[in-house]
Write an enzyme that holds these catalytic residues in place. Sequence first.
Site, mmCIF file in Angstrom:
data_model
loop_
_atom_site.group_PDB
_atom_site.id
_atom_site.type_symbol
_atom_site.label_atom_id
_atom_site.label_comp_id
_atom_site.label_asym_id
_atom_site.label_seq_id
_atom_site.Cartn_x
_atom_site.Cartn_y
_atom_site.Cartn_z
ATOM 1 C CG ASP A 38 -2.112 0.839 1.155
ATOM 2 O OD1 ASP A 38 -3.219 0.315 1.307
ATOM 3 O OD2 ASP A 38 -1.963 2.067 0.932
ATOM 4 C CB SER A 59 -12.924 3.886 -4.416
ATOM 5 O OG SER A 59 -12.806 4.385 -3.102
ATOM 6 C CE1 TYR A 96 -13.675 2.996 -8.010
ATOM 7 C CE2 TYR A 96 -16.046 2.699 -8.151
ATOM 8 C CZ TYR A 96 -14.814 2.300 -7.669
ATOM 9 O OH TYR A 96 -14.729 1.217 -6.845
ATOM 10 N NE ARG A 155 -23.597 11.361 -4.232
ATOM 11 C CZ ARG A 155 -23.094 10.425 -3.420
ATOM 12 N NH1 ARG A 155 -22.467 10.789 -2.323
ATOM 13 N NH2 ARG A 155 -23.231 9.146 -3.678
HETATM 14 N N1 UFG Z 1 -26.189 9.904 0.181
HETATM 15 C C1 UFG Z 1 -26.844 10.895 0.882
HETATM 16 N N2 UFG Z 1 -26.121 11.628 1.794
HETATM 17 C C2 UFG Z 1 -24.783 11.406 2.036
HETATM 18 C C3 UFG Z 1 -24.130 10.373 1.317
HETATM 19 C C4 UFG Z 1 -24.874 9.647 0.399
HETATM 20 O O1 UFG Z 1 -28.047 11.145 0.692
HETATM 21 O O2 UFG Z 1 -24.191 12.107 2.875
HETATM 22 C C5 UFG Z 1 -26.983 9.073 -0.767
HETATM 23 C C6 UFG Z 1 -26.404 9.099 -2.170
HETATM 24 O O3 UFG Z 1 -26.913 10.202 -2.888
HETATM 25 C C7 UFG Z 1 -26.875 7.751 -2.692
HETATM 26 C C8 UFG Z 1 -26.861 6.844 -1.462
HETATM 27 O O4 UFG Z 1 -26.897 7.740 -0.348
HETATM 28 O O5 UFG Z 1 -28.183 7.854 -3.138
HETATM 29 C C9 UFG Z 1 -25.619 5.973 -1.350
HETATM 30 O O6 UFG Z 1 -24.482 6.798 -1.514
HETATM 31 P P1 UFG Z 1 -22.995 6.342 -1.142
HETATM 32 O O7 UFG Z 1 -22.118 7.528 -1.399
HETATM 33 O O8 UFG Z 1 -22.966 5.733 0.195
HETATM 34 O O9 UFG Z 1 -22.680 5.187 -2.193
HETATM 35 P P2 UFG Z 1 -22.787 5.183 -3.808
HETATM 36 O O10 UFG Z 1 -24.029 4.413 -4.149
HETATM 37 O O11 UFG Z 1 -22.688 6.534 -4.383
HETATM 38 O O12 UFG Z 1 -21.448 4.459 -4.242
HETATM 39 C C10 UFG Z 1 -21.064 3.170 -3.797
HETATM 40 C C11 UFG Z 1 -19.545 3.116 -3.761
HETATM 41 C C12 UFG Z 1 -18.971 3.255 -5.129
HETATM 42 C C13 UFG Z 1 -19.578 2.232 -6.051
HETATM 43 C C14 UFG Z 1 -21.081 2.270 -5.985
HETATM 44 C C15 UFG Z 1 -21.643 1.147 -6.777
HETATM 45 O O13 UFG Z 1 -19.042 4.138 -2.928
HETATM 46 O O14 UFG Z 1 -17.574 3.087 -5.072
HETATM 47 O O15 UFG Z 1 -21.526 2.172 -4.647
HETATM 48 O O16 UFG Z 1 -22.987 1.036 -6.606
HETATM 49 F F1 UFG Z 1 -19.191 2.487 -7.315
#
Ligand code: UFG
Length: 331
Positions: free
Chosen positions: A30, A82, A146, A287
């Site tokens: 790492d 990521s 990504y 978002r």
């Molecule tokens: N969200 C909020 N508030 C926050 C953070 C997230 O409302 O503070 C919402 C996002 O808009 C989304 C959901 O919660 O609708 C999940 O968001 P995350 O950021 O927890 O996860 P993502 O679905 O965006 O992404 C994750 C991984 C990625 C991967 C993806 C694949 O972080 O690396 O899943 O589905 F690519």
Amino acid sequence: MYFVTGGAGYIGSHCALELLKQGYEVTVFDNLSTGHTETCNILKSFGGSRFNFIKGDLLKPDDINNALKAKPEAIIHFAAFSQVGESVKEPAKYYENNVIGSLNLLNAMKKNEVRKIVFSSTAAIYGEPIEVPISETHPKNPINTYGKTKLMIENIMDDFDLAYGIKSVRLRYFNVAGADSNSLIGEWHNPETHLIPNILKSTFGKDFQLKIFGTDYNTKDGTCVRDYINIEDLVSAHILALNYLENGGETNFFNLGTKEGSSVTEVLNTCREVTEKNIEAEYTERRAGDPACLIADNSKAKKILNWTPKKTLKDSIKTAYNWEKKLQTII
Ligand code: UFG
């Protein structure tokens, strides 16, 4: 010996810990750009002489060539940037780190005759779903850099199998959640962008306003639906993938999810239940780049790897909360 790139990060460290628990020797490689020395120290105190850490960078071919002279049984490759949002703003950084880094790793494997690799891929390679649950045969049209980098690496791996006999298992994660059951290690991103840690962080009242992104999606309650897979269940699929390759399995790819979808509001309510706190949230605009609904069809991993996820969303939130409490004492 198993060689874990990115083993100082969230998912890599949980995989390294499980391998140590099962009695294997583990080398973590790492560059500590997003991973943590503290995590490696915990792995070291758990694994003792069976744990080895190499500070190295996949962008430096000599670093990885030298490290692979030890000829590990297999590689488990997590090292990558990521963050979906950042990847769109800074694609050069993502293509260089994720694609060139992985290419350097594969070249070093070829040179040192290491022929098995389990790769951390993502549901983001599918893009906006045209059908849900998403199976492995779903079209692959990533909508962010990504996801594109991970798909490119999967394609490179196919060619490295055809030409050089390097067998890969690509595990396409949905939304990974939770922490080690004993809170030895857990999710620790800086900055944190993920939903569950952000909800839990907001309970510590440290000047952090929780925001929910979007209320007008075409879902059960208007907020985005995701398939939350527990970290320990996810790790168990990596061990099965290693067994699969060791038993002569061909190059393959599997979705890792639960086949259950939870909306952002449902996740928030489960966090309120677990923490017994009245967590406040501000409902705001969407978002950019968030698909409405991502749910895995996990039947292929069940059938071929004999993998069964066992933990619920609530289980993941409980361990995430225990870890978050510990993390507040470290940072
Ligand atoms: N969200 C909020 N508030 C926050 C953070 C997230 O409302 O503070 C919402 C996002 O808009 C989304 C959901 O919660 O609708 C999940 O968001 P995350 O950021 O927890 O996860 P993502 O679905 O965006 O992404 C994750 C991984 C990625 C991967 C993806 C694949 O972080 O690396 O899943 O589905 F690519």
